[in-house]
Scaffold this motif. Structure first.
Motif, PDB file in Angstrom:
ATOM      1  N   PHE A  28      49.768   8.551  59.913  1.00 16.83           N
ATOM      2  CA  PHE A  28      49.569   7.194  59.850  1.00 16.83           C
ATOM      3  C   PHE A  28      51.126   6.943  60.603  1.00 16.83           C
ATOM      4  O   PHE A  28      50.977   6.065  61.564  1.00 16.83           O
ATOM      5  CB  PHE A  28      49.578   6.733  58.807  1.00 16.83           C
ATOM      6  CG  PHE A  28      49.902   5.230  58.689  1.00 16.83           C
ATOM      7  CD1 PHE A  28      48.915   4.381  59.237  1.00 16.83           C
ATOM      8  CD2 PHE A  28      51.123   4.635  58.181  1.00 16.83           C
ATOM      9  CE1 PHE A  28      49.281   2.828  59.446  1.00 16.83           C
ATOM     10  CE2 PHE A  28      51.373   3.284  58.319  1.00 16.83           C
ATOM     11  CZ  PHE A  28      50.384   2.466  58.937  1.00 16.83           C
ATOM     12  N   LEU A  29      51.935   7.372  60.175  1.00 14.46           N
ATOM     13  CA  LEU A  29      53.312   7.099  60.651  1.00 14.46           C
ATOM     14  C   LEU A  29      53.683   7.518  62.106  1.00 14.46           C
ATOM     15  O   LEU A  29      54.037   6.883  63.192  1.00 14.46           O
ATOM     16  CB  LEU A  29      54.635   7.656  59.904  1.00 14.46           C
ATOM     17  CG  LEU A  29      54.749   6.959  58.417  1.00 14.46           C
ATOM     18  CD1 LEU A  29      55.839   7.459  57.796  1.00 14.46           C
ATOM     19  CD2 LEU A  29      54.909   5.520  58.725  1.00 14.46           C
ATOM     20  N   VAL A  30      53.040   8.730  62.434  1.00 15.96           N
ATOM     21  CA  VAL A  30      53.377   9.318  63.676  1.00 15.96           C
ATOM     22  C   VAL A  30      52.512   8.475  64.643  1.00 15.96           C
ATOM     23  O   VAL A  30      52.892   8.069  65.772  1.00 15.96           O
ATOM     24  CB  VAL A  30      52.866  10.626  63.762  1.00 15.96           C
ATOM     25  CG1 VAL A  30      52.573  11.213  65.376  1.00 15.96           C
ATOM     26  CG2 VAL A  30      53.770  11.887  63.077  1.00 15.96           C
ATOM     27  N   ILE A  31      51.202   8.063  64.505  1.00 15.21           N
ATOM     28  CA  ILE A  31      50.352   7.425  65.249  1.00 15.21           C
ATOM     29  C   ILE A  31      50.811   5.837  65.415  1.00 15.21           C
ATOM     30  O   ILE A  31      50.887   5.483  66.688  1.00 15.21           O
ATOM     31  CB  ILE A  31      48.886   7.374  64.843  1.00 15.21           C
ATOM     32  CG1 ILE A  31      48.309   8.791  64.839  1.00 15.21           C
ATOM     33  CG2 ILE A  31      47.982   6.287  65.643  1.00 15.21           C
ATOM     34  CD1 ILE A  31      46.936   8.903  64.574  1.00 15.21           C
ATOM     35  N   TYR A  32      51.379   5.386  64.312  1.00 14.86           N
ATOM     36  CA  TYR A  32      51.631   3.995  64.514  1.00 14.86           C
ATOM     37  C   TYR A  32      53.090   3.986  65.347  1.00 14.86           C
ATOM     38  O   TYR A  32      53.170   3.050  66.002  1.00 14.86           O
ATOM     39  CB  TYR A  32      51.971   3.216  63.237  1.00 14.86           C
ATOM     40  CG  TYR A  32      52.730   1.925  63.283  1.00 14.86           C
ATOM     41  CD1 TYR A  32      51.989   0.847  63.514  1.00 14.86           C
ATOM     42  CD2 TYR A  32      53.954   1.917  62.725  1.00 14.86           C
ATOM     43  CE1 TYR A  32      52.553  -0.398  63.640  1.00 14.86           C
ATOM     44  CE2 TYR A  32      54.784   0.701  62.687  1.00 14.86           C
ATOM     45  CZ  TYR A  32      54.018  -0.479  63.095  1.00 14.86           C
ATOM     46  OH  TYR A  32      54.747  -1.560  63.281  1.00 14.86           O
ATOM     47  N   MET A  74      48.154  -1.469  64.069  1.00 19.14           N
ATOM     48  CA  MET A  74      48.380  -0.998  62.690  1.00 19.14           C
ATOM     49  C   MET A  74      46.990  -1.135  61.823  1.00 19.14           C
ATOM     50  O   MET A  74      46.659  -0.462  61.124  1.00 19.14           O
ATOM     51  CB  MET A  74      49.535  -1.581  62.046  1.00 19.14           C
ATOM     52  CG  MET A  74      49.916  -1.030  60.386  1.00 19.14           C
ATOM     53  SD  MET A  74      50.701  -2.062  59.419  1.00 19.14           S
ATOM     54  CE  MET A  74      52.432  -1.673  60.067  1.00 19.14           C
ATOM     55  N   ALA A  75      46.469  -2.380  62.155  1.00 25.05           N
ATOM     56  CA  ALA A  75      45.524  -2.719  61.185  1.00 25.05           C
ATOM     57  C   ALA A  75      44.168  -1.634  61.775  1.00 25.05           C
ATOM     58  O   ALA A  75      43.406  -1.279  60.821  1.00 25.05           O
ATOM     59  CB  ALA A  75      44.887  -3.937  61.729  1.00 25.05           C
ATOM     60  N   VAL A  76      44.068  -1.465  62.943  1.00 26.37           N
ATOM     61  CA  VAL A  76      42.996  -0.191  63.399  1.00 26.37           C
ATOM     62  C   VAL A  76      43.390   0.998  62.856  1.00 26.37           C
ATOM     63  O   VAL A  76      42.485   1.822  62.297  1.00 26.37           O
ATOM     64  CB  VAL A  76      42.948  -0.260  65.227  1.00 26.37           C
ATOM     65  CG1 VAL A  76      42.067   0.786  65.499  1.00 26.37           C
ATOM     66  CG2 VAL A  76      42.673  -1.783  65.510  1.00 26.37           C
ATOM     67  N   THR A  77      44.556   1.308  62.992  1.00 24.18           N
ATOM     68  CA  THR A  77      45.308   2.719  62.177  1.00 24.18           C
ATOM     69  C   THR A  77      44.551   2.834  61.022  1.00 24.18           C
ATOM     70  O   THR A  77      44.106   3.817  60.226  1.00 24.18           O
ATOM     71  CB  THR A  77      46.500   2.907  62.575  1.00 24.18           C
ATOM     72  OG1 THR A  77      46.952   2.510  63.928  1.00 24.18           O
ATOM     73  CG2 THR A  77      46.880   4.585  62.458  1.00 24.18           C
ATOM     74  N   LEU A 126      52.695   1.817  50.178  1.00 23.62           N
ATOM     75  CA  LEU A 126      53.929   2.471  50.448  1.00 23.62           C
ATOM     76  C   LEU A 126      53.843   3.032  51.892  1.00 23.62           C
ATOM     77  O   LEU A 126      54.997   2.797  52.530  1.00 23.62           O
ATOM     78  CB  LEU A 126      53.762   3.674  49.361  1.00 23.62           C
ATOM     79  CG  LEU A 126      55.023   4.275  49.204  1.00 23.62           C
ATOM     80  CD1 LEU A 126      56.137   3.204  48.590  1.00 23.62           C
ATOM     81  CD2 LEU A 126      54.830   5.619  48.378  1.00 23.62           C
ATOM     82  N   MET A 127      52.748   3.277  52.410  1.00 20.98           N
ATOM     83  CA  MET A 127      52.636   3.605  53.792  1.00 20.98           C
ATOM     84  C   MET A 127      53.214   2.546  54.576  1.00 20.98           C
ATOM     85  O   MET A 127      53.729   2.875  55.711  1.00 20.98           O
ATOM     86  CB  MET A 127      51.178   3.910  54.074  1.00 20.98           C
ATOM     87  CG  MET A 127      50.763   5.404  53.672  1.00 20.98           C
ATOM     88  SD  MET A 127      49.049   5.648  53.840  1.00 20.98           S
ATOM     89  CE  MET A 127      48.637   4.800  55.311  1.00 20.98           C
ATOM     90  N   VAL A 128      52.588   1.387  54.515  1.00 18.01           N
ATOM     91  CA  VAL A 128      52.919   0.214  55.239  1.00 18.01           C
ATOM     92  C   VAL A 128      54.429  -0.050  55.329  1.00 18.01           C
ATOM     93  O   VAL A 128      55.046  -0.370  56.250  1.00 18.01           O
ATOM     94  CB  VAL A 128      52.034  -1.036  54.913  1.00 18.01           C
ATOM     95  CG1 VAL A 128      52.572  -2.217  55.667  1.00 18.01           C
ATOM     96  CG2 VAL A 128      50.687  -0.602  55.065  1.00 18.01           C
ATOM     97  N   LEU A 129      54.850   0.018  54.010  1.00 20.66           N
ATOM     98  CA  LEU A 129      56.250  -0.208  53.927  1.00 20.66           C
ATOM     99  C   LEU A 129      57.322   0.733  54.692  1.00 20.66           C
ATOM    100  O   LEU A 129      58.447   0.400  55.290  1.00 20.66           O
ATOM    101  CB  LEU A 129      56.827  -0.136  52.456  1.00 20.66           C
ATOM    102  CG  LEU A 129      56.453  -1.641  51.569  1.00 20.66           C
ATOM    103  CD1 LEU A 129      56.858  -1.257  50.344  1.00 20.66           C
ATOM    104  CD2 LEU A 129      56.891  -2.889  52.102  1.00 20.66           C
ATOM    105  N   LEU A 130      56.750   1.914  54.782  1.00 20.22           N
ATOM    106  CA  LEU A 130      57.300   3.124  55.492  1.00 20.22           C
ATOM    107  C   LEU A 130      57.210   3.013  56.779  1.00 20.22           C
ATOM    108  O   LEU A 130      58.506   3.149  57.527  1.00 20.22           O
ATOM    109  CB  LEU A 130      56.879   4.625  54.997  1.00 20.22           C
ATOM    110  CG  LEU A 130      57.096   5.311  53.634  1.00 20.22           C
ATOM    111  CD1 LEU A 130      56.499   6.324  53.611  1.00 20.22           C
ATOM    112  CD2 LEU A 130      58.463   5.510  53.528  1.00 20.22           C
ATOM    113  N   SER A 131      56.241   2.243  57.422  1.00 18.24           N
ATOM    114  CA  SER A 131      56.273   1.957  58.691  1.00 18.24           C
ATOM    115  C   SER A 131      57.055   0.838  59.205  1.00 18.24           C
ATOM    116  O   SER A 131      57.382   0.654  60.472  1.00 18.24           O
ATOM    117  CB  SER A 131      54.765   1.758  59.176  1.00 18.24           C
ATOM    118  OG  SER A 131      54.534   0.204  58.872  1.00 18.24           O
ATOM    119  N   SER A 132      57.755   0.146  58.281  1.00 14.95           N
ATOM    120  CA  SER A 132      58.381  -1.077  58.576  1.00 14.95           C
ATOM    121  C   SER A 132      60.017  -0.730  59.443  1.00 14.95           C
ATOM    122  O   SER A 132      60.516  -1.507  59.780  1.00 14.95           O
ATOM    123  CB  SER A 132      58.674  -1.975  57.308  1.00 14.95           C
ATOM    124  OG  SER A 132      59.540  -1.225  56.378  1.00 14.95           O
TER     125      SER A 132
END
Lengths: 255, 318
Positions: A28-32, A74-77, A126-132
């Motif tokens: 997720f993080l790589v793609i985003y 992000m929503a699509v991912t 947690l995933m979303v927060l990491l992406s921040s």
């Protein structure tokens, strides 16, 4: 509630003790991040151009041109990723026969379901927060508006909640994780694109279809507006998926 | 303690159990015996509130399993046929979870875990991952899970299935220990297992109770008598009397005018003497055949299913 938390804690343990969480989050993080920096590169390219031709820098701002599209992506991912997280929740319990432990314990079915939802939701948050960190990057370099960023996160999490709800529901239908993931993915995608049918439908029907679409309710959050009707839509959506899960699991016992 | 009345469960149109009625008193150890598919697991699932019955009622400690299932679930510990283990958890982590979900108060969780670890002799593997344990240890973890909240009733579905003979003996010992403090219902398709652990046996076959008896009762009726049917062409009035007069014959029942059911002691060669008598009196033997008693039939069924010769031999008849 305490019981739901017991179930959630157990599920969280199994996310973190197995590679699932780490692999999914990394992907997720790589793609985003890739998408985010593409957007950012494009933006800086444009602003350089705008600087060269004076007077064209009107309407170029980080919020509209970087943050909003990045949240869209992000929503699509998340749509692609969340079914992988939710597919285990009930399917695995049924497959490995551990479901009977939950059922023979003095907890309500709704507590089990809510616990499962809570666990997935925690992981997604947690995933979303990491992406921040990407947004943090922007805050260091530029001066985007904070308000829309916060509402966007709220919107994303509510929308993710709907994905998780559909995922938990799909997982309750089967003891096969792959089938659960495919159903969850199909449902999520369908609820995303359902608004497209509005063009061909009659005016009233079109409005209904628009209203049903997950993505329609996202728009205002991304602009920095928290409309209660959007919040209500998402919360109702989540509740409804969990309610359906309850129906499915309850009726299963009678078959 | 457990009262089951006329319990019936349909899977679609197929009945899994048909009108089962039985009672289990406090402190009893009762065995469910029956071939695979006899309805043992279904009955247990209903008692554990996992499945609702189609009709009939079941009460545990005075609570209805359907109406007051939450109360019932506090009183029972259940070990399903496949132990409900999460392979990626450690033994202690799993037992903690089991304690919490069974509503052991937070302060007592650690003590409960320690207690069952000790009881099931699991201390040496307490930090190991369940998925990497041997089947015997896994089964013991499953058993530990079922008694973590110190329930009044333990329901154990085939607790020794798939174990090697040494592990089987260990598990049996463990269950015998538990029997001192808990009411236990245990299912098995292996006769010797039941004979060693249980004081009373409920035999299920094709969803019905074939017999409820104490072990002594079962084994004596199993060992001491056999039955056969005599069918004759020339029926006479005194056949029944004459047959009854033979040595070793326990009873003679005239099923129809020319057909008699003879019950006699085991291995007493009564069949020969009946045949001789029939010839001498020219009754005309049409049929003389052994009818396996229903119980015996079931036992045969059951014992044939076990493929551990040593267990069968020292089990039957002890």
């Amino acid at each position: 509630m305490r019981n739901a938390w017991v179930v959630a804690k157990k599920d969280l343990g199994s996310y973190f003790n197995s590679p699932v969480f780490y692999v999914v989050t990394t992907v997720f993080l790589v793609i985003y991040s890739f998408i985010f920096f593409q957007i950012l590169t494009f933006f800086s390219f444009q602003s350089v151009q705008a600087n060269q031709f004076q007077g064209m820098n009107v309407g170029l701002n980080l919020n509209d041109m970087v943050i909003e599209p990045s949240f869209h992506n992000m929503a699509v991912t998340l749509l692609l990723i969340i079914p992988v997280l939710t597919m285990r929740s009930f399917a695995d319990e049924k497959k490995s026969k551990t479901y009977s432990l939950l059922l023979s314990s003095p907890v309500h079915l709704r507590e089990i379901i809510f616990g499962k939802f809570l666990a997935c939701m925690t992981v997604v948050t947690l995933m979303v927060l990491l992406s921040s960190y990407c947004i943090g990057f922007l805050l260091m370099l530029g001066e985007p508006e904070i308000g829309p960023i916060i509402t966007s996160y709220l919107g994303i999490l509510l929308m993710a909640g709907c994905y998780v709800g559909m995922g938990v529901f799909a997982s309750s239908l089967t003891d096969n994780q792959i089938i659960a993931a495919v159903i969850a993915f199909g449902m999520s995608l369908f609820m995303w694109i359902i608004g497209w049918a509005a063009q061909a439908a009659s005016a009233e029907m079109g409005e209904v279809l628009h209203y049903l679409s997950l993505v329609e309710h996202m728009q205002r959050f991304l602009k920095g507006i928290v409309d209660t009707s959007d919040v209500v839509y998402y919360l109702t959506f989540i509740f409804f998926t969990l309610f359906l899960t309850h129906r499915v699991l309850d009726s299963e016992r009678w078959r | 303690m457990i009262e089951v009345k006329d319990l019936t469960k349909f899977y679609g149109p197929r009945p899994a159990i048909k009108g089962i009625t039985f009672k289990v008193n406090k402190g009893e150890v009762v065995g469910f015996l029956g071939p695979n598919g006899a309805g043992k697991s279904t009955t247990m699932n209903i008692l554990c509130c996992i499945l609702p019955a189609s009709s009939g009622s079941a009460e545990i400690c005075g609570y209805d399993v359907f109406e007051e299932s939450l109360e019932v679930r506090k009183k029972i510990g259940y070990l399903p046929e496949t132990p409900p283990l999460y392979p990626d958890m450690t033994v202690t982590g799993y037992l903690k979870f089991a304690a919490e979900i069974r509503r052991v108060p937070a302060k007592k969780v650690q003590a409960a875990v320690d207690r069952v670890l000790e009881k099931c002799v699991l201390q040496e593997v307490r930090q190991r991952i369940i998925g990497r344990l041997s089947k015997g240890f896994q089964q013991r973890v499953g058993l530990a899970q079922s008694m973590i909240h110190d329930p009044e009733i333990l329901i154990l579905d085939e607790p020794t299935i798939g174990l090697d003979p040494i592990q089987i003996i260990e598990i049996r010992k463990l269950i015998q220990d538990l029997a001192r403090e808990h009411t236990i219902i245990l299912s098995s398709h292996i006769l010797p297992e039941i004979t060693q652990i249980c004081k009373r046996v409920i035999i299920l076959n094709e969803g019905e109770i074939a017999a409820v008896d104490s072990l002594e009762g079962l084994t004596s009726s199993l060992n001491k008598s056999e039955r056969f049917v005599l069918k004759v062409r020339n029926s006479q009035n005194n056949i029944q009397d004459k047959l009854s007069a033979l040595d070793n014959v326990i009873s003679v029942k005239a099923e129809t005018e020319d057909q008699f059911l003879i019950e006699c002691e085991m291995n007493s060669e009564t069949q020969d003497r009946v045949a001789r008598m029939a010839l001498e009196n020219s009754w005309g033997i049409e049929e003389l055949k052994l009818v396996s008693m229903t119980l015996e039939e079931i036992f045969l069924h059951l014992t044939l299913e076990e493929h551990e010769p040593s267990e069968v031999k020292n089990g039957v008849g002890t």
